[in-house]
Design a protein around this motif. Structure first.
Motif, PDB file in Angstrom:
ATOM      1  N   VAL A  49      33.724   2.897 -22.255  1.00 16.40           N
ATOM      2  CA  VAL A  49      32.830   3.705 -21.445  1.00 16.40           C
ATOM      3  C   VAL A  49      33.445   5.099 -21.303  1.00 16.40           C
ATOM      4  O   VAL A  49      34.666   5.249 -21.167  1.00 16.40           O
ATOM      5  CB  VAL A  49      32.587   3.067 -20.062  1.00 16.40           C
ATOM      6  CG1 VAL A  49      33.874   2.989 -19.253  1.00 16.40           C
ATOM      7  CG2 VAL A  49      31.510   3.819 -19.296  1.00 16.40           C
ATOM      8  N   VAL A  50      32.594   6.138 -21.343  1.00 17.85           N
ATOM      9  CA  VAL A  50      33.025   7.515 -21.128  1.00 17.85           C
ATOM     10  C   VAL A  50      32.724   7.865 -19.681  1.00 17.85           C
ATOM     11  O   VAL A  50      31.608   7.670 -19.203  1.00 17.85           O
ATOM     12  CB  VAL A  50      32.295   8.477 -22.085  1.00 17.85           C
ATOM     13  CG1 VAL A  50      32.687   9.923 -21.786  1.00 17.85           C
ATOM     14  CG2 VAL A  50      32.616   8.125 -23.538  1.00 17.85           C
ATOM     15  N   CYS A  51      33.736   8.360 -18.964  1.00 20.59           N
ATOM     16  CA  CYS A  51      33.565   8.679 -17.554  1.00 20.59           C
ATOM     17  C   CYS A  51      34.253  10.004 -17.233  1.00 20.59           C
ATOM     18  O   CYS A  51      34.894  10.610 -18.092  1.00 20.59           O
ATOM     19  CB  CYS A  51      34.113   7.561 -16.678  1.00 20.59           C
ATOM     20  SG  CYS A  51      35.856   7.170 -16.990  1.00 20.59           S
ATOM     21  N   ASP A  52      34.151  10.434 -15.996  1.00 20.40           N
ATOM     22  CA  ASP A  52      34.735  11.696 -15.539  1.00 20.40           C
ATOM     23  C   ASP A  52      35.996  11.389 -14.739  1.00 20.40           C
ATOM     24  O   ASP A  52      35.914  10.897 -13.613  1.00 20.40           O
ATOM     25  CB  ASP A  52      33.727  12.448 -14.670  1.00 20.40           C
ATOM     26  CG  ASP A  52      34.267  13.802 -14.211  1.00 20.40           C
ATOM     27  OD1 ASP A  52      35.404  14.141 -14.581  1.00 20.40           O
ATOM     28  OD2 ASP A  52      33.542  14.501 -13.472  1.00 20.40           O
ATOM     29  N   PRO A  53      37.180  11.649 -15.290  1.00 23.92           N
ATOM     30  CA  PRO A  53      38.419  11.340 -14.555  1.00 23.92           C
ATOM     31  C   PRO A  53      38.612  12.214 -13.322  1.00 23.92           C
ATOM     32  O   PRO A  53      39.476  11.910 -12.494  1.00 23.92           O
ATOM     33  CB  PRO A  53      39.506  11.586 -15.596  1.00 23.92           C
ATOM     34  CG  PRO A  53      38.904  12.546 -16.567  1.00 23.92           C
ATOM     35  CD  PRO A  53      37.451  12.233 -16.617  1.00 23.92           C
ATOM     36  N   CYS A  54      37.829  13.271 -13.203  1.00 24.29           N
ATOM     37  CA  CYS A  54      37.940  14.145 -12.030  1.00 24.29           C
ATOM     38  C   CYS A  54      36.807  13.906 -11.039  1.00 24.29           C
ATOM     39  O   CYS A  54      36.683  14.632 -10.034  1.00 24.29           O
ATOM     40  CB  CYS A  54      37.943  15.612 -12.471  1.00 24.29           C
ATOM     41  SG  CYS A  54      39.292  16.042 -13.584  1.00 24.29           S
ATOM     42  N   GLY A  55      35.952  12.956 -11.328  1.00 26.39           N
ATOM     43  CA  GLY A  55      34.778  12.752 -10.498  1.00 26.39           C
ATOM     44  C   GLY A  55      34.968  11.685  -9.449  1.00 26.39           C
ATOM     45  O   GLY A  55      36.076  11.391  -9.005  1.00 26.39           O
TER      46      GLY A  55
END
Length: 575
Positions: free
Chosen positions: A74-80
């Protein structure tokens, strides 16, 4: 920190709802469900019970890419925002290594429940639960305000969860708190066991303390210990963990003369694993790979040595006597001698092939394989008696390995084992590798003679066909056909219905035994795939039915003294 929440509030659905939350540190994250649980060497494909996997972040459902049968990317936002993972696990299989949830209780082997997240294996994990009213959960982890704390994923997956309206029972071993939680089908049913064995908790304490004495330690390796017991109609088994064990035992077993002793041996076996295999573990299991089966040539030491010693521990605890131990040992030696597969598979091969053979045994398995539990215990016996000839003992070697490897979490190799044994008996530098790789047995008769014992063959009273049967509603069925035996030569296969022998109708195993006649060709009528077939059966003279362990007549004082020290696991004497 990874936060894991399990919802068991709808047990009638047999579904566990799982939610995992974390602040992601990677832009691309891999999610994978373990394929097996340590201590049970079979790829179980737990993903079969997983359904409805969804990953969300910032209110958005993220797209999942299937990377394998039990892995996703899965692609996610590490800063989110926090990443939330939701799914369900079907819990309908009641074993010590799977999951079971109904209106009476819940049991979860967490390797079958919790996903491994890339980059987070060594992060702290928190566990919390939602339970039906009146239930409580028991987990061998430190907790505060209903939240359990695991130092990493391994710590969490090694912690079984039992939940229900259970009444826990506390006891202590050298000051270390222990807890017994028993599920017996209906609330309060565990009182049946406590009524039958009123000294159960005291006996458990004594067995656990005997394990500590065996290891030469002042207290258990765990700082707290949980014993989960599933008391069922019929069953036998267990699974070890660092700080707990899960046992299954049949009520009917307690009605047998040796039933309670066998239960205490089971407890001793799993409790001793707290050292041997959990902390003192093969290098191939350091660290655990939850997704691929590692080849472990020394499983014979992890399980065989433990199986050998578990019979001595109730005796050491004062809960059995030497005659009981010799009876139990005789059963194992007899079973081993009557296993034809020991002439096909070596002990090392048995360990290496555990993943594809031992846990997948079928009706033909006994002809082609031997259990590393069983042969490992026989080799452990020979090692113990060989070491005692030189003033040592198996217990001494186990303690040495604990000090050099186990207490430091240092995995051992087969070479380490050979070195440890040969330090106390130089002959073992060549003998032990040969026992592991070759099919020939150690000199079991010679080792038994050194302690004034011998195996006496007891012959069957009826001719031998090499055929084991089971009675079913449809008739008398062939359950096992021994390789090379008269039944196989006649053409009998497992699953055939045995209809008649020389015109006599066969309805039970006793009917077959009464109809067999040695050295005479007999006509066996079978049914296979709805077709009748007539076979020629040539029974042989009676074979060995079992072996009994007996004391040597006119044994010397030296033999009897060695036997006494061995039975009590006392230090050997030389000279």
């Amino acid at each position: 920190m990874v936060q894991v929440h399990l919802d068991l509030s709808e047990p009638q659905q047999h579904l566990v709802s799982v939610q995992i939350q974390l602040a992601p540190r990677l832009a691309r994250m891999r999610l994978a469900l373990p394929g097996w649980t340590p201590g049970s060497y079979l790829m179980r494909d737990y993903v079969r019970q997983l359904e409805g996997l969804v990953v969300e972040q910032s209110g958005q459902v993220l797209e999942l890419q299937r990377l394998g049968p039990s892995a996703w990317g899965v692609v996610c936002d590490p800063c989110g925002c926090l990443l939330t993972i939701r799914y369900r696990v079907l819990a309908t299989e009641l074993t010590v290594r799977t999951c079971h949830l109904d209106h009476e209780h819940g049991f979860l082997a967490l390797a079958a429940v919790v996903l491994e997240l890339a980059g987070e294996r060594w992060s702290r994990h928190q566990l919390s639960c939602t339970l039906p009213q009146g239930w409580q959960a028991f987990v061998p982890l430190p907790s505060s305000n209903g939240v359990w704390q695991a130092r990493d994923l391994d710590h969490l997956l090694d912690s079984p969860l039992e939940a229900g309206p259970h009444q826990p029972h506390d006891f202590a071993v050298h000051g270390v708190p222990h807890q017994l939680v028993c599920w017996a089908g209906t609330p309060g049913e565990e009182r049946w066991l406590l009524k039958r064995q009123p000294k159960l908790l005291e006996d458990l304490r004594r067995v656990c303390e005997s394990c500590c004495r065996l290891m030469g330690v002042a207290s258990p390796a765990a700082h707290r210990y949980l014993v989960i017991l599933h008391l069922v109609d019929e069953g036998y088994g267990g699974l070890e963990h660092d700080d707990s064990t899960v046992l299954v035992y049949g009520r009917r077993n307690f009605e047998k003369p040796n039933g309670y002793r066998r239960f205490l041996q089971l407890v001793a076996h799993e409790y001793l694993h707290q050292w041997n295999v959990r902390r003192l573990r093969p290098a191939e299991l350091t660290p655990i790979d939850y997704h691929r089966p590692p080849v472990v040539p020394s499983l014979w030491f992890a399980e065989g040595v433990t199986s050998y010693l578990d019979q001595f521990l109730p005796l050491s605890a004062g809960l059995s006597d030497p005659a009981d131990l010799l009876t139990d040992l005789a059963e194992d030696l007899s079973r081993y001698r009557l296993t034809p597969g020991r002439g096909v598979q070596s002990l090392r091969e048995s360990s290496q092939e555990a993943w594809v053979k031992l846990y997948k045994a079928d009706a033909y398995a006994a002809d082609a394989q031997v259990s590393y539990y069983l042969k490992g215990a026989v080799v452990a016996l020979c090692l113990d008696l060989q070491l005692r000839r030189n003033g040592g003992s198996l217990m001494q070697v186990l303690r040495q390995l604990w000090l050099s490897h186990g207490r430091w979490g240092r995995g051992y190799s087969e070479a380490d084992l050979v070195q440890a044994f040969s330090t106390h008996s130089p002959d073992l530098a060549t003998q032990l590798p040969r026992w592991l790789r070759e099919l020939d047995d150690p000199d079991l008769d010679g080792y038994l003679s050194s302690v004034g014992l011998f195996l006496d063959a007891e012959m069957a009273s009826t001719p031998w066909a090499g055929l084991t049967t089971r009675q079913e509603a449809g008739g008398l069925m062939a359950a096992r056909v021994v390789r090379g035996a008269p039944a196989e030569q006649a053409g009998v296969m497992v699953g055939d219905e045995l209809v008649a022998l020389d015109g006599q109708r066969l309805k039970s195993p006793d009917d077959l035994q009464r109809a067999l006649r040695s050295h005479q060709c007999q006509t066996l009528l079978i049914a296979r795939r709805s077709q009748l077939r007539s076979l020629e059966l040539h029974p042989q003279a009676p074979h060995v039915e079992r072996y009994l362990l007996k004391r040597v007549a006119n044994a010397t004082d030296e033999q009897m003294a060695a036997q006494h020290r061995w039975l009590l696991q006392q230090p050997a004497q030389v000279g």
